[in-house]
Design a protein around this motif. Structure first.
Motif, mmCIF file in Angstrom:
data_model
loop_
_atom_site.group_PDB
_atom_site.id
_atom_site.type_symbol
_atom_site.label_atom_id
_atom_site.label_comp_id
_atom_site.label_asym_id
_atom_site.label_seq_id
_atom_site.Cartn_x
_atom_site.Cartn_y
_atom_site.Cartn_z
ATOM 1 N N VAL A 262 0.855 -1.184 0.000
ATOM 2 C CA VAL A 262 0.000 0.000 0.000
ATOM 3 C C VAL A 262 0.896 1.242 0.000
ATOM 4 N N LEU A 263 0.730 2.089 -1.004
ATOM 5 C CA LEU A 263 1.581 3.275 -1.152
ATOM 6 C C LEU A 263 0.974 4.461 -0.417
ATOM 7 N N ASP A 264 1.820 5.268 0.199
ATOM 8 C CA ASP A 264 1.332 6.499 0.830
ATOM 9 C C ASP A 264 1.782 7.714 0.000
ATOM 10 N N THR A 265 1.305 8.871 0.391
ATOM 11 C CA THR A 265 1.545 10.082 -0.404
ATOM 12 C C THR A 265 3.032 10.433 -0.480
ATOM 13 N N VAL B 228 -5.586 10.512 6.947
ATOM 14 C CA VAL B 228 -5.088 9.663 5.869
ATOM 15 C C VAL B 228 -4.157 8.575 6.397
ATOM 16 N N ASP B 229 -3.268 8.929 7.331
ATOM 17 C CA ASP B 229 -2.331 7.936 7.867
ATOM 18 C C ASP B 229 -3.074 6.776 8.526
ATOM 19 N N MET B 230 -4.123 7.080 9.295
ATOM 20 C CA MET B 230 -4.881 6.018 9.960
ATOM 21 C C MET B 230 -5.653 5.192 8.943
ATOM 22 N N LYS B 231 -6.153 5.831 7.896
ATOM 23 C CA LYS B 231 -6.837 5.086 6.841
ATOM 24 C C LYS B 231 -5.888 4.094 6.172
ATOM 25 N N LEU B 232 -4.635 4.524 5.968
ATOM 26 C CA LEU B 232 -3.642 3.631 5.374
ATOM 27 C C LEU B 232 -3.396 2.419 6.255
ATOM 28 N N VAL B 233 -3.303 2.641 7.563
ATOM 29 C CA VAL B 233 -3.078 1.536 8.499
ATOM 30 C C VAL B 233 -4.265 0.568 8.470
ATOM 31 N N LEU B 234 -5.483 1.094 8.491
ATOM 32 C CA LEU B 234 -6.677 0.246 8.472
ATOM 33 C C LEU B 234 -6.795 -0.515 7.159
ATOM 34 N N LEU B 235 -6.458 0.138 6.044
ATOM 35 C CA LEU B 235 -6.517 -0.528 4.751
ATOM 36 C C LEU B 235 -5.479 -1.641 4.653
ATOM 37 N N ALA B 236 -4.273 -1.387 5.142
ATOM 38 C CA ALA B 236 -3.235 -2.422 5.129
ATOM 39 C C ALA B 236 -3.652 -3.620 5.975
ATOM 40 N N LYS B 237 -4.319 -3.360 7.100
ATOM 41 C CA LYS B 237 -4.838 -4.461 7.919
ATOM 42 C C LYS B 237 -5.885 -5.256 7.161
ATOM 43 N N LEU B 238 -6.788 -4.534 6.484
ATOM 44 C CA LEU B 238 -7.872 -5.183 5.755
ATOM 45 C C LEU B 238 -7.333 -6.058 4.628
ATOM 46 N N LEU B 239 -6.345 -5.554 3.902
ATOM 47 C CA LEU B 239 -5.779 -6.291 2.770
ATOM 48 C C LEU B 239 -4.669 -7.243 3.179
ATOM 49 N N GLU B 240 -4.318 -7.220 4.482
ATOM 50 C CA GLU B 240 -3.199 -8.022 4.989
ATOM 51 C C GLU B 240 -1.929 -7.732 4.186
ATOM 52 N N GLY B 241 -1.700 -6.455 3.941
ATOM 53 C CA GLY B 241 -0.540 -6.038 3.164
ATOM 54 C C GLY B 241 0.446 -5.245 3.986
ATOM 55 N N LYS B 242 1.372 -4.597 3.297
ATOM 56 C CA LYS B 242 2.408 -3.789 3.930
ATOM 57 C C LYS B 242 2.313 -2.357 3.402
ATOM 58 N N ILE B 243 2.679 -1.412 4.248
ATOM 59 C CA ILE B 243 2.695 -0.003 3.853
ATOM 60 C C ILE B 243 4.096 0.365 3.376
ATOM 61 N N VAL B 244 4.171 0.979 2.210
ATOM 62 C CA VAL B 244 5.457 1.481 1.701
ATOM 63 C C VAL B 244 5.465 2.989 1.916
ATOM 64 N N THR B 245 6.406 3.476 2.688
ATOM 65 C CA THR B 245 6.408 4.887 3.063
ATOM 66 C C THR B 245 7.830 5.375 3.309
ATOM 67 N N GLY B 246 7.960 6.693 3.372
ATOM 68 C CA GLY B 246 9.196 7.319 3.828
ATOM 69 C C GLY B 246 8.910 8.236 4.991
#
Length: 359
Positions: free
Chosen positions: A146-149, A228-246
């Motif tokens: 999951v990509l962040d801004t 947005v940051d919390m939405k990314l965390v919840l989405l990554a949990k839902l998809l069982e994926g990883k967040i790519v961020t800097g």
């Protein structure tokens, strides 16, 4: 496209139900010389149901299994409601029996549509729960990223993906894309430039045949009102994926929620060349250090080198002996001791190479 076909078929079924109602004696006696009001009422009801469905945004399209499952549930509920309402229509009255069948048609039409529509729009979040047991969708294969801004604006993700280092599915959430578009439309020149760079990076990823980039439209109810940051965390949990961020803060928040994070800054630091105490290094001194007699230089990757005895050799390429290496959250710092001048005054502005100390 599938939902459009479903709505068209639904209107045809509604028209058939309306025509059937016109022929029911019970309705004819009530409506007298204007039986077409029954037909128009059914059509208005059908349009109202579709209007409510269209009003709910962020639709997802179907699979054939979703249609079958929704139809099965709709017909089952229709049958149960038919048994319940049967007590109001005496079996010895033919007109009442006909009216009951017409009522079942209307109920079945609405329930089947709503059940199919619900399954089609929530199939990615499907959960079947019985007491003490939950059957949930299991993600197989590589986990999506999951990509962040910040990582899109940074731009390095495109270079990393093109090397083949990431072969997982890349997920671009719709709310992140909206934030990126907002930055690109900013009145601030610097923000606008960063936002447009991020959109260019997305187009570059999308046009790459080796990259599997998907736009994720759906938001779950628990994402409502979240940053947005919390939405990314919840989405990554839902998809069982990883967040790519800097983003350092997002990195910490995600780890607090037990969500895996890929931080490109940490990857970049891990790929920097390793210097051990006792090795020799060539570097250009570019400015004074904080302490007396210290000079400061930089490698091509931005690593700062503090040289003891290098203050008198600013703008010179010097040979140093590495004395220690300090790893911090901001990056790596190298400390060394000046040994000799290697280059002339007009050398390059940075870079360096190492060699092992003679024994």
């Amino acid at each position: 496209m599938a939902l459009i076909v479903l709505r068209f078929v639904f209107m045809l079924v509604a028209a058939g139900v309306g025509i059937t109602l016109i022929k029911v004696e019970a309705f004819q006696s009530v409506l007298k010389d204007e039986p077409w009001w029954a037909f128009l009422g059914i059509m208005v009801l059908a349009l109202g149901v579709i209007g409510i469905d269209v009003g709910v945004k962020q639709k997802r399209y179907d699979t054939i299994s979703g249609v079958y499952f929704g139809l099965l549930v709709g017909l089952s509920l229709t049958y149960i409601l038919g048994l319940i309402t049967q007590v109001w229509f005496p079996a010895d009255n033919p007109s009442a029996v006909t009216a009951h069948r017409a009522l079942q048609l209307v109920i079945g039409m609405v329930l089947c549509y709503m059940c199919i529509s619900l399954v089609l729009q929530t199939k990615d979040d499907f959960r079947f729960i019985i007491p003490y047991v939950e059957f949930a969708k299991e993600v197989k294969g590589p986990k999506p990223y999951v990509l962040d801004t910040s990582i899109v604006i940074d731009g390095r993700i495109a270079d990393v993906v093109e090397t083949g280092f990431f072969d997982n599915v890349l997920i671009m959430p719709r709310f992140v894309l909206a934030e990126l578009q907002g930055i690109a439309d900013s009145s601030d020149k610097l923000k606008r430039s960063r936002g447009r760079r991020g959109l260019d990076i997305l187009n570059r990823l999308r046009n790459n045949d080796r990259v599997d980039l998907k736009i994720h439209d759906r938001e779950t109810p628990d994402m409502e009102g979240q940053p947005v940051d919390m939405k990314l965390v919840l989405l990554a949990k839902l998809l069982e994926g990883k967040i790519v961020t800097g983003d350092y803060n997002l990195n910490k928040v995600a780890k607090l929620h037990n969500v895996d994070v890929i931080n490109l800054n940490e990857i970049a630091n891990a790929l920097k060349p390793v210097f051990l105490p006792g090795e020799h290094l060539s570097v250009r001194i570019v400015k004074k250090g904080e302490e007396e007699s210290q000079g400061v230089g930089y490698l091509d990757d931005g690593t700062m080198i503090v040289v003891e005895g290098g203050r008198d050799h600013i703008n010179s390429q010097v040979r140093i002996l590495v004395t220690s290496v300090l790893q911090t959250s901001a990056g790596r710092m190298i400390f060394g001791r000046y040994e000799a001048v290697e280059g002339s005054q007009g050398g390059s502005s940075g870079g360096g190479h190492k060699s092992h100390a003679n024994t």
